[in-house]
Design a protein around this motif. Structure first.
Motif, PDB file in Angstrom:
ATOM      1  N   SER A  12      27.999  30.376  43.512  1.00 43.38           N
ATOM      2  CA  SER A  12      29.000  29.522  42.869  1.00 43.38           C
ATOM      3  C   SER A  12      29.196  28.216  43.630  1.00 43.38           C
ATOM      4  N   TYR A  16      26.248  26.561  41.168  1.00 47.29           N
ATOM      5  CA  TYR A  16      27.014  26.242  39.969  1.00 47.29           C
ATOM      6  C   TYR A  16      27.881  25.000  40.144  1.00 47.29           C
ATOM      7  N   LEU A 170      29.789  22.942  33.051  1.00 47.54           N
ATOM      8  CA  LEU A 170      28.727  23.933  33.210  1.00 47.54           C
ATOM      9  C   LEU A 170      28.273  24.459  31.864  1.00 47.54           C
ATOM     10  N   GLU A 174      26.574  29.777  32.878  1.00 44.82           N
ATOM     11  CA  GLU A 174      26.990  29.560  34.262  1.00 44.82           C
ATOM     12  C   GLU A 174      28.506  29.633  34.399  1.00 44.82           C
TER      13      GLU A 174
END
Length: 219
Positions: A12, A16, A170, A174
């Motif tokens: 993350s 991401y 995103l 995701e």
């Protein structure tokens, strides 16, 4: 993807969130190319990036640097450890905001190239080393610092706005993975006092805080 139990703990913050910065900057570039550049959108992008970069520079990089020295592992490239890469990006944002309309698109593309080089370096260098040298629980504990009210990375009210920005930039798959990351982080047991103090010792920005200042927070 790295086949490791700690992958979800690092993905993350190091994939991401990076993709959110990439995606939003590309949207800003497309808007600029169409004559619809909005300065406040780039300023918001820089603000969120700045909080993320501070977390890296003050929490993750010092902890990793200490572990690498202790384990006689590789040395990180200087630009990744002294904030130089982040400074380069920041200066290009300033240049974008100050330049003429005619020059702005080319400066934005220069900014995009500098950002991509830095993010790629982090993803190919720092991510694998975090997985190698830290437990999953330690990584989640460091992630939680961004949401800790004792620190000033993101206050509670602003955290909601940042989370909306993040998820809004995103792809759906995701964004869903990020939500799962939040749930996993909340459900992980807190580090023991001994474990936290061992981690904290390598992070100067946290030296002034006590163990009780770090209950598990939503990340």
């Amino acid at each position: 993807r790295i086949n490791h139990e700690s992958w979800d703990a690092v993905v993350s913050n190091y994939v991401y969130i990076h993709n959110a910065f990439r995606n939003d900057l590309q949207r800003i570039i497309v808007a600029c190319d169409s004559g619809k550049f909005i300065a406040s959108e780039l300023i918001l992008w820089r603000t969120v990036l700045g909080r993320h970069s501070r977390l890296e520079d003050e929490i993750f990089v010092p902890a990793l640097h200490a572990r690498l020295r202790r384990n006689n592992d590789e040395v990180l490239r200087e630009g990744l450890t002294n904030g130089e890469d982040h400074d380069t990006v920041e200066k290009l944002v300033d240049k974008t905001l100050a330049c003429s309309d005619g020059d702005r698109l080319s400066v934005l593309k220069e900014l995009s190239a500098a950002l991509e080089k830095h993010l790629d370096d982090e993803e190919t260098t720092i991510m694998p080393l975090l997985i190698k040298h830290f437990t999953t629980r330690e990584i989640y504990a460091m992630n939680s610092c961004i949401a800790n009210p004792k620190l000033d990375y993101v206050d509670k009210e602003r955290r909601i706005d940042v989370k909306k920005w993040w998820l809004g930039n995103l792809a759906e798959s995701e964004a869903g993975a990020v939500e799962e990351h939040y749930k996993t982080a909340r459900n992980n047991p807190r580090l023991s006092r001994e474990g936290w103090e061992k981690l904290q010792a390598d992070i100067p920005a946290l030296h002034k805080y006590g163990f009780d200042d770090f209950p598990m927070e939503e990340v």
